[in-house]
Design a protein around this motif. Structure first.
Motif, short mmCIF file in Angstrom:
data_model
loop_
_atom_site.label_atom_id
_atom_site.label_comp_id
_atom_site.label_asym_id
_atom_site.label_seq_id
_atom_site.Cartn_x
_atom_site.Cartn_y
_atom_site.Cartn_z
N SER B 177 1.67 25.20 7.40
CA SER B 177 3.25 24.87 7.56
C SER B 177 2.75 23.56 6.95
N PHE B 178 1.73 23.15 6.36
CA PHE B 178 1.98 21.70 5.73
C PHE B 178 2.82 21.88 4.29
N GLN B 179 2.64 20.86 4.90
CA GLN B 179 3.85 20.70 3.36
C GLN B 179 2.86 20.10 2.10
N TRP B 181 2.81 17.70 -1.02
CA TRP B 181 3.30 16.00 -1.71
C TRP B 181 3.01 16.91 -3.09
N ILE B 182 4.38 17.13 -3.91
CA ILE B 182 4.90 17.46 -5.37
C ILE B 182 4.24 16.40 -6.04
N ILE B 183 4.08 15.88 -5.84
CA ILE B 183 4.27 13.95 -6.26
C ILE B 183 2.28 13.93 -6.63
N MET B 184 1.86 14.76 -6.58
CA MET B 184 0.22 14.61 -6.66
C MET B 184 -0.35 15.90 -8.19
N LEU B 186 2.26 15.94 -10.20
CA LEU B 186 3.02 15.25 -11.46
C LEU B 186 2.06 13.75 -11.57
N PHE B 192 -1.62 7.01 -8.75
CA PHE B 192 -2.19 6.75 -8.62
C PHE B 192 -3.62 6.98 -7.36
N PHE B 199 -10.34 1.93 -6.55
CA PHE B 199 -9.56 0.74 -4.98
C PHE B 199 -11.41 1.38 -4.46
N TYR B 203 -14.40 -1.63 -4.28
CA TYR B 203 -14.95 -2.20 -2.39
C TYR B 203 -15.60 -1.35 -2.41
#
Lengths: 337, 211
Positions: B177-179, B181-184, B186, B192, B199, B203
């Protein structure tokens, strides 16, 4: 009130004494009719999406301010505006967890990494929406018909999807006028488009209410009216020319004006004071550019709607426009650049 | 001989130090921010990232050894051309090797295998280290930097594949059921994820510096 903020504008430099939070509060007032209409037409789902977007924006702003050791800037209302705008640009049955993520991305990546209010190069709400569009292309194009029976006491299964899970669509979905035209060449009635009896993102459906909100802000001089006028004129003229050339393949100019997110984008997003040029001439170029990109994406692009990308591109162009169109300093000759 | 700095005289870095610096303190991706082209382009899945990292590490170690052993014979004026020639030799070996192991992997990595020739991590190690140090030290330096690159690429590839495809090394790890993240997967997701890792690295470095 005295503040150390650096004001950037062209002459004359006499000010009215409006503070940031006062202007922001008035923008919220101007958007209130849209929120109410969204809730009336799409019911409980839209209300939940908008509340979640506002809550996540405000929470992120507060948490990041605290973390970076600054005093919280939540009270200037800018995060609330980002949240409302994000909520209004999302489909009414958008899952709440995705909405929350969008709010976090809007504030953290769209605004805070640039240095907070006044430094954000892009409209934060649109950054969040662009992220959601790329991440969840199916959910963000699942539309819902407006004025459904029982919309005030039932929640869509898609809205209540468990965090990180794929939303289940209940079976009732409705194409927006723009996608209906793009894929099936069906146009909608202009009156329906203007008053909002259509499907679409929560806040983009009623063009009349958006224009009223815009007039309120323009009259109170809290918005540069040249921006929406330039955008809408460009879209009207360009699509009018195309319509005259071939009225079978190209949509009518009034359809282009009143459908999709053009009105909402032109009035409330492109006018973001940080991301738009500061001279009157620059603003007209900026508006015309956005209008041109909207027409190009809608008519020749793969997507039915392009207002979001057009405004983000316009934001990116803003520093260059400001650089190109510098007002002549009084008493000096025009220099050739 | 190159003039040694005073700091170098005080403490000659040990072999382990030369190795560790590439992994952490001078990590080629997270600290030096070198080799951005393969880092962003082929980190869309864990397997691609690992293969790319290992291929680069192999070329890096071998070219460092050869360049270091030839450092007294290469004329200063043509050193860049000589380095590239040496690196290209090993890249050709790697390219045929990958093609023999898996045609599919070769297809996924595409032109980026050939582009290892102009990878700035390898060139910078050749110019800044191998041309001035002994064979043994250069080999250790190459190994450290190479594994640092593998580590960085795997970090990126793992995050991108888990979020973007719900799997790691092609094995589904998250529930049905996990949606995703198509952007990842791309190109935008690469930027990102890299920003996120940079970061985190900075840090912790700042926190350590303060303590």
């Amino acid at each position: 009130m005295f503040s150390k903020t650096l004001h950037i504008s062209t002459s004359p430099h006499i000010r009215q004494g409006m503070s940031t939070d006062m202007i922001m509060r008035n923008v919220v007032y101007a958007m209130m009719p849209l929120v109410i209409f969204a809730v009336v037409s799409f019911g409980l789902n839209a209300l939940l999406v908008i509340i979640t977007a506002v809550a996540s924006s405000v929470l992120t702003e507060h948490a990041l301010c605290r973390w970076s050791g600054k005093s919280s800037t939540v009270s200037d209302w800018s995060a609330v505006i980002t949240g409302i705008l994000l909520g209004l640009t999302l489909p009414p049955i958008f899952p709440l967890w995705m909405t929350f993520l969008g709010g976090v991305v809007s504030i953290a990546i769209g605004k805070f990494v640039f240095g907070g209010l006044g430094s954000n190069a892009f409209n934060p709400a649109l950054v969040g929406r662009a992220f959601l569009q790329a991440a969840f292309p199916v959910a963000i194009t699942t539309w819902h018909p407006s004025f459904l029976e029982g919309r005030f006491y039932s929640i869509s299964k898609s809205v209540a999807a468990f965090p990180f899970s794929t939303p289940v669509v209940d079976g009732i979905s409705g194409a927006t006028p723009l996608s209906a035209f793009k894929f099936d060449k069906v146009t909608a009635d202009t009156a329906d488009l203007a008053f909002g009896f259509i499907s679409g993102s929560s806040g983009e459906t009623s063009a009349v209410l958006i224009i009223l909100g815009g007039i309120y802000l323009a009259v109170r001089k809290m918005m540069n009216w040249r921006i929406p006028v330039a955008i809408l004129t460009t879209v009207f003229v360009l699509s009018g020319i195309l319509y005259l050339i071939d009225n079978q393949t190209y949509p009518s100019p009034q359809f282009m004006l009143f459908s999709g997110g053009l009105m909402l984008g032109a009035v409330f997003m492109a006018t973001d004071m940080v991301g738009s040029p500061i001279t009157s001439r620059g603003v007209v170029i900026y508006g015309a550019f956005i209008g041109l990109i909207v027409v190009v994406i809608r008519i020749w692009g793969g997507l039915p709607e392009g207002v979001m990308y057009a405004i983000l591109l316009g934001n990116a162009l803003t520093p260059h426009i400001d650089n190109l169109i510098r007002p002549r300093v009084y008493g000096t000759k025009k220099t050739k650049s | 001989m190159t003039p040694t700095k005073i700091a170098d005289l005080k403490a000659v870095p040990s072999t382990t130090d030369e190795f560790i610096k590439g992994l952490w303190r001078e990590n080629p991706v997270f600290v030096q921010v070198l080799g951005m082209c393969p880092t962003l382009a082929v980190s869309n899945s864990a397997i691609n990232a690992l293969a790319m990292g290992l291929a680069t590490a192999f070329v890096l170690v071998m070219s460092n050894i050869l360049i270091s052993s030839l450092r007294n014979f290469i004329p200063k004026q043509v050193r860049m051309a000589s380095y590239i020639l040496i690196i290209a030799t090993f890249v050709t070996i790697v390219e045929y090797g990958i093609q023999a192991i898996s045609v599919e992997l070769h297809k996924n990595l595409g032109a980026f295998i050939s582009l290892i020739v102009v990878n700035c991590i390898i060139l910078s190690r050749a110019e800044a280290f191998a041309s001035k140090n002994t064979i043994w030290k250069s080999a250790i330096d190459g190994l450290g930097m190479g594994l640092g690159f593998v580590l960085a690429l795997s970090c990126l590839g793992a995050v991108r594949e888990i979020l973007g495809n719900a799997s790691i090394f092609g094995i589904t790890v998250l529930p049905e059921s996990f949606q995703e993240w198509i952007i990842m997967i791309l190109p935008a997701g690469g930027f990102f994820t890299l920003a996120f890792w940079l970061f985190l690295f900075n840090y912790f470095k700042l926190k350590k510096a303060k303590a």
